[in-house]
Design an enzyme around this catalytic site. Structure first.
Site, PDB file in Angstrom:
ATOM      1  CG  HIS A 156       4.025  -0.569   3.592  1.00  0.00           C
ATOM      2  ND1 HIS A 156       3.939  -0.550   4.957  1.00  0.00           N
ATOM      3  CD2 HIS A 156       2.838  -0.116   3.152  1.00  0.00           C
ATOM      4  CE1 HIS A 156       2.746  -0.123   5.325  1.00  0.00           C
ATOM      5  NE2 HIS A 156       2.068   0.153   4.251  1.00  0.00           N
ATOM      6  CG  ASN A 165       2.249   3.453   6.170  1.00  0.00           C
ATOM      7  OD1 ASN A 165       2.290   3.617   4.962  1.00  0.00           O
ATOM      8  ND2 ASN A 165       1.146   3.060   6.777  1.00  0.00           N
ATOM      9  CG  ASP A 181      -3.845   3.903   2.448  1.00  0.00           C
ATOM     10  OD1 ASP A 181      -2.645   4.118   2.610  1.00  0.00           O
ATOM     11  OD2 ASP A 181      -4.328   2.762   2.488  1.00  0.00           O
ATOM     12  CG  ASN A 182      -0.531   5.228   0.558  1.00  0.00           C
ATOM     13  OD1 ASN A 182      -0.336   5.381   1.749  1.00  0.00           O
ATOM     14  ND2 ASN A 182      -0.450   4.078  -0.056  1.00  0.00           N
ATOM     15  CG  HIS A 229       6.837  -3.956   6.538  1.00  0.00           C
ATOM     16  ND1 HIS A 229       7.317  -3.026   7.424  1.00  0.00           N
ATOM     17  CD2 HIS A 229       5.871  -3.321   5.834  1.00  0.00           C
ATOM     18  CE1 HIS A 229       6.672  -1.889   7.271  1.00  0.00           C
ATOM     19  NE2 HIS A 229       5.797  -2.026   6.300  1.00  0.00           N
ATOM     20  CD  GLU A 242       0.039  -0.099   0.610  1.00  0.00           C
ATOM     21  OE1 GLU A 242      -1.010  -0.745   0.632  1.00  0.00           O
ATOM     22  OE2 GLU A 242       0.219   0.930   1.262  1.00  0.00           O
ATOM     23  CG  ASN A 276      -1.257   5.279   5.831  1.00  0.00           C
ATOM     24  OD1 ASN A 276      -1.469   4.275   6.476  1.00  0.00           O
ATOM     25  ND2 ASN A 276      -1.106   5.242   4.544  1.00  0.00           N
TER      26      ASN A 276
HETATM   27  C1  NAG Z   1       2.790   4.352   0.506  1.00  0.00           C
HETATM   28  C2  NAG Z   1       1.850   4.145   1.596  1.00  0.00           C
HETATM   29  O1  NAG Z   1       1.553   4.984   2.421  1.00  0.00           O
HETATM   30  N1  NAG Z   1       1.359   3.043   1.632  1.00  0.00           N
HETATM   31  C3  NAG Z   1       0.369   2.889   2.557  1.00  0.00           C
HETATM   32  C4  NAG Z   1      -0.774   3.183   1.928  1.00  0.00           C
HETATM   33  O2  NAG Z   1      -1.567   2.869   3.093  1.00  0.00           O
HETATM   34  C5  NAG Z   1      -1.864   1.458   3.363  1.00  0.00           C
HETATM   35  C6  NAG Z   1      -2.893   1.093   4.395  1.00  0.00           C
HETATM   36  O3  NAG Z   1      -2.637   1.642   5.652  1.00  0.00           O
HETATM   37  C7  NAG Z   1      -0.848   1.120   4.006  1.00  0.00           C
HETATM   38  O4  NAG Z   1      -1.182  -0.180   4.208  1.00  0.00           O
HETATM   39  C8  NAG Z   1       0.213   1.658   3.192  1.00  0.00           C
HETATM   40  O5  NAG Z   1       0.141   2.319   4.141  1.00  0.00           O
END
Ligand code: NAG
Ligand code: NAG
Ligand code: NAG
Ligand code: NAG
Ligand code: NAG
Length: 353
Positions: free
Chosen positions: A114, A167, A267-268, A133, A53, A222
């Site tokens: 995460h 997140n 996403d990231n 989480h 992730e 995010n």
């Molecule tokens: C580090 C980070 O933001 N992780 C996120 C990357 O995005 C995925 C999908 O939404 C998240 O699940 C993690 O959010």
């Protein structure tokens, strides 16, 4: 009369929801099959099969990868196993992943990592901050990284009612960080949140002395990262398909500077240490992610954004794949010509640029 008003209101309400639903469908259905792009020598990293992730690379070339995220609505190939943090040494010819030993001191069985971020103190001690989480709550776990033998020693759990539904995180000082709150509600209600486009999600600043709103107005904030000079904060708004550039002031307040609009679910984010470019892990087709089908899986896409602060930032595709090699990319991070790409629940890819 009253009935008529009620019916009209109901009709209007349904029309709004239908319109929003169609907008949402367009939003998540990027309706785009990706053309394959590969930067060169790429291969899957052995030992990672159930998610990668988030990725953080240290100046020394050691990389941390969070794995095994269980997130509402997202697939997981190992729903009953605790999450892990892998270590990879990018100075090696053929880097392999090693699951880091984690000390006791917190509930390892419910570890659900995460977003991650590192902090190096004056004595060069490395601390890894992890958004966790456990039982679908949100905490921030702080670990000290020991190199010999490689392990994580748990230091502290930060839990606060303000730090809910986190997140991602970016650490800017000892126990000081910006974090994204990606939604308010769980599962079913969060759909309404997106349908009604409430833009309630936000970036917050946390320190032991002070907690405050960093910036609001995101559909779903995010990934988050900071520029090399620490003056700007970059936030990915996943459902709005864009990146917000925010200017940081001395008291850590943030002001909106501009938005870079893209045509993919962002996403990231990471910053290329050699150039200052943003690298964005993206989902080109949201529907395939929401309705996972192993025979027609979601693809992966990595974009590079050059000249971020200029009038016309340049966006190019670094990597794209239809899911046959890599599914649901979340993040890409570079280290001196080497690229690591992570995914929500799938494998991890290593490429030479
Ligand atoms: C580090 C980070 O933001 N992780 C996120 C990357 O995005 C995925 C999908 O939404 C998240 O699940 C993690 O959010
Ligand atoms: C998503 O886009 C594809 C390609 O344009 C289209 O065939 C498909 O029907 C769309 N799906 C939905 C649910 O709108
Ligand atoms: C991934 O998860 C599956 C199912 O739990 C498990 O059999 C496999 O060993 C896991 N792979 C890794 C590399 O952890
Ligand atoms: C900046 O932060 C301070 C508290 O640190 C707050 O009182 C102030 O309202 C903020 N300013 C803006 C423009 O958000
Ligand atoms: C994905 O691409 C590969 C090779 O580029 C191709 O063989 C495969 O059929 C494609 N899969 C889908 C689902 O389009």
């Amino acid at each position: 009369m009253g009935k008529l008003v009620a019916l009209t209101l109901l009709g209007l309400g349904l029309a709004v929801i239908t319109e929003r639903f169609l907008t949402l469908r367009d939003k998540v259905n990027a309706s785009r099959e990706v053309e394959p792009v590969e930067p060169g020598n790429c291969h899957i990293i052995e030992g990672i099969e159930n998610g990668s992730e988030d990725i953080e690379i240290l100046p020394s070339g050691l990389a941390f990868i969070s794995s095994g995220l269980k997130y509402p609505g997202m697939p997981s190939f190992a729903p009953d196993e605790p999450g892990k943090i892998f270590l990879i040494n990018l100075n090696e010819q053929n880097p392999r992943a090693q699951a880091l030993k984690i000390s006791d001191g917190f509930d390892k069985a419910s570890f659900n990592p995460h977003g991650i971020s590192t902090f190096i103190d004056k004595d060069q001690t490395v601390y890894l901050y992890v958004v966790n989480h456990p039982h679908m709550e949100s905490t921030v776990e702080i670990f000290k990284f020991e190199e010999q033998p490689p392990s994580l020693v748990h230091q502290k759990t930060i839990k606060h009612q303000v730090l809910k539904r986190l997140n991602d995180i970016v650490v800017v000082g000892p126990e000081q960080f910006y974090a994204t709150r990606d939604h308010y509600f769980t599962n079913f209600l969060s759909l309404f949140e997106i349908l009604l486009d409430l833009r309630w999600t936000y970036v917050l600043f946390y320190s032991p002395q002070e907690m405050k709103m960093g910036a609001r107005g995101f559909s779903s904030a995010n990934g988050i990262t900071v520029s090399q000079d620490n003056q700007y904060v970059y936030v990915a708004d996943v459902t709005a398909k864009n990146i917000h550039v925010l200017k940081r002031s001395d008291n850590w307040n943030l002001t909106h500077e501009k938005v870079i609009q893209l045509d993919t679910l962002v996403d990231n984010l990471t910053v290329d240490p050699d150039t200052g470019d943003i690298l964005a892990g993206c989902h080109p087709n949201g529907m395939k992610l929401l309705f996972y089908n192993p025979k027609d899986p979601p693809g992966s896409e990595v974009l590079r954004i050059q000249n971020v602060l200029s009038k016309n930032p340049r966006v190019s595709t670094v990597y794209a794949n239809n899911g046959s090699v890599l599914q649901a990319s979340t993040v890409a991070s570079v280290y001196h010509g080497k690229l690591l790409i992570g995914t929500i629940f799938h494998r991890a890819l290593y490429c030479e640029l």
